[in-house]
Every structure is written in structure tokens, then in C-alpha cells.
Scaffold this motif. Structure first.
Motif, PDB file in Angstrom:
ATOM      1  N   LEU A   7     -60.115   7.906 -16.731  1.00  0.00           N
ATOM      2  CA  LEU A   7     -61.065   7.941 -17.838  1.00  0.00           C
ATOM      3  C   LEU A   7     -62.485   8.191 -17.322  1.00  0.00           C
ATOM      4  O   LEU A   7     -62.857   7.729 -16.238  1.00  0.00           O
ATOM      5  CB  LEU A   7     -61.039   6.628 -18.622  1.00  0.00           C
ATOM      6  N   VAL A  17     -57.919   7.131 -24.446  1.00  0.00           N
ATOM      7  CA  VAL A  17     -58.097   5.731 -24.818  1.00  0.00           C
ATOM      8  C   VAL A  17     -57.070   5.331 -25.875  1.00  0.00           C
ATOM      9  O   VAL A  17     -56.486   4.238 -25.821  1.00  0.00           O
ATOM     10  CB  VAL A  17     -59.532   5.472 -25.339  1.00  0.00           C
ATOM     11  N   ILE A 128     -65.685   1.758 -20.208  1.00  0.00           N
ATOM     12  CA  ILE A 128     -64.237   1.905 -20.376  1.00  0.00           C
ATOM     13  C   ILE A 128     -63.656   0.661 -21.054  1.00  0.00           C
ATOM     14  O   ILE A 128     -62.867   0.761 -21.999  1.00  0.00           O
ATOM     15  CB  ILE A 128     -63.554   2.159 -19.020  1.00  0.00           C
ATOM     16  N   SER A 131     -64.581   0.617 -24.662  1.00  0.00           N
ATOM     17  CA  SER A 131     -63.849   1.619 -25.444  1.00  0.00           C
ATOM     18  C   SER A 131     -62.449   1.130 -25.790  1.00  0.00           C
ATOM     19  O   SER A 131     -61.941   1.396 -26.890  1.00  0.00           O
ATOM     20  CB  SER A 131     -63.778   2.949 -24.688  1.00  0.00           C
ATOM     21  N   LEU A 132     -61.808   0.404 -24.884  1.00  0.00           N
ATOM     22  CA  LEU A 132     -60.472  -0.129 -25.148  1.00  0.00           C
ATOM     23  C   LEU A 132     -60.509  -1.171 -26.258  1.00  0.00           C
ATOM     24  O   LEU A 132     -59.689  -1.151 -27.179  1.00  0.00           O
ATOM     25  CB  LEU A 132     -59.892  -0.751 -23.872  1.00  0.00           C
TER      26      LEU A 132
END
Length: 259
Positions: A7, A17, A128, A131-132
């Protein structure tokens, strides 16, 4: 063997994602980078996922699993937060900190410390990770990826893939913020105590009268300074697990309408 996904560190690819989050929703286990090394994650209420984390890390039943949140608003349904703890968490987050708090009655018992009924709460400063959680639509259940016998967390996705990929469903490749674990602060009595010095700079706690490895001196704030369920509303009609599922489903539905 785990699916290996790289990612972008600043702008994680939405399509990828979504694939990772689909794995979480399907009961899978994910290794992902954070602002303080790698961590393992599963969906809340996923008993098999918790057992897999315990097996990989060789954890005992006293371990405090951590709910990784997008922001402070997601902490409310999970934990009982006093006024002093509220101010401290707001001041330090987002960042590489884990806060140990008493869980609310709605948190699934299998995610709590069996004796103390505590849990960890994290609000990371990492694109990251954020975003998850944003795509999942609710906090995810997590534990720092520290191998048995080690003191520092994993820092490279490819090393995890090579050695432990057969035990995990998805490994995300991406940079970590720091190679140290989070600093852990016990806020269960609204009297901060540093349990572990890590990536979070504990010198920032001086304003709150906290010393590493020592309890803080309580600072009374008057009769209103008591522990409350953040948000001040009744949350007993649905279990936390059900609400997290509903949040995630509503999040999915909203995305579908926008496509």
C-alpha cells in the motif's frame, strides 16, 4: 500462504484497502504497519482471530487486546474514561500510544482482560492504519506484532510474509512510523501510570504529573471529576459487537450508494 499487498504510505489505494477489509469482515487475520511497528488485526468478536493472535504471539489470558480507533469518538462505546484520562488522550492522540482502560458492559468479554475487565485503546498517526479503520467503519481489534522472546515489534512486511505468511491471511507491506512498540499508559483509575516506555515520548506526560514507571499524583478537579461512559448516553439495547457490525454494514451501504 498470506496474500501480500503493498500500500502507498501516504495515499493507500482504495481498491486494495477494500480487499484487506473484506478479509477482516470474512474472519481473516491481517498483519499491517502502524506508527509503532507492525500489528496483527482481526474484526471485533472474531474469537478464532483472537486465538490465532494468541498462538502466534504465545500470549497468556492476561493480555490486553487493543481496539484501534480512527478518532476519539470511537472510544466512547468501548471504554470508561474519566475527565483526567479524557484530557490526556485528547492531548496525545493521534500517536504511538496505547491506553489501558476499563471496558464498558457492551464490550465482548472475550476481548477483555478476564480479571481486570480492561482493554487497550489506540488512535494511530499512520495513513495506512487510518485507511483500514475508515474503510472498516468501526474500530478493529489488534495486538502489536512482537514475536515470542523478542522485545521489539516486526518492522518489515516481507520478513513476516517469508517466515509467518502461512499463519496469516494478508500481509500489508508499508513503512512503519517507528521501530518501537507503543508507550503504554494505564488509565484505569484515572491516575496515569506508565507501564511501558516506547515510541510515545513520555516526557510529554510531565504536565500531567506522570513519571515513567510511577503513578501520577492525583489532581482533583472537583465533584464533577468522575469516571463516565464517554458520550453520556445509554448503550444497552445492542451489544458493542452488534453495533460495530451495524456500523460497518452502514459504512458499506453508504459507499455503495455513492458509487
Amino acid at each position: 500462504m498470506a496474500r501480500y499487498i503493498e500500500l502507498h504510505p501516504v495515499n493507500p489505494q482504495v481498491r486494495l484497502v477494500e480487499k484487506v477489509v473484506d478479509t477482516l469482515r470474512d474472519g481473516g487475520l491481517v498483519a499491517y504497519p502502524t506508527d509503532s511497528g507492525y500489528a496483527l488485526a482481526c474484526a471485533p468478536g472474531n474469537k478464532e482471530g483472537l486465538d490465532r493472535i494468541r498462538t502466534i504471539r504465545q500470549l497468556d489470558g492476561k493480555h490486553n487486546f487493543t481496539f484501534v480507533c480512527a478518532d476519539f469518538a470511537q472510544v466512547g462505546p468501548l471504554a470508561i474514561v474519566g475527565n483526567n484520562a479524557f484530557r490526556l488522550i485528547k492531548r496525545l492522540t493521534p500517536g504511538p500510544w496505547t491506553f489501558i482502560l476499563k471496558g464498558t458492559k457492551d464490550v465482548p468479554r472475550m476481548t477483555l482482560n478476564p480479571k481486570k475487565h480492561t482493554l487497550g485503546v489506540r488512535i494511530p498517526d499512520h495513513a495506512i492504519t487510518q485507511s483500514l479503520v475508515a474503510e472498516f467503519g468501526a474500530p478493529i481489534l489488534s495486538s502489536t506484532f512482537i514475536r515470542p522472546g523478542q522485545e521489539e515489534p516486526e518492522t518489515n512486511g516481507w520478513e513476516i510474509q517469508d517466515s509467518l505468511g502461512h499463519l496469516i491471511d494478508v500481509v500489508i507491506e508499508g513503512p512503519v512510523g517507528q521501530g518501537e512498540p507503543t508507550s503504554v499508559i494505564d488509565l484505569t483509575d484515572d491516575v496515569p501510570e506508565v507501564l511501558r516506555e516506547g515510541a510515545g515520548d513520555v516526557s510529554l506526560l510531565q504536565a500531567h504529573h506522570v513519571r515513567p514507571g510511577h503513578q501520577a499524583v492525583p489532581q482533583p478537579d472537583g465533584p464533577e471529576d468522575r469516571q463516565t461512559d464517554v458520550g453520556g448516553e445509554h448503550r444497552h439495547q445492542l451489544s458493542l459487537e452488534d453495533r460495530l457490525i451495524v456500523l460497518a454494514q452502514n459504512h458499506q451501504g453508504a459507499q455503495g450508494e455513492g458509487q
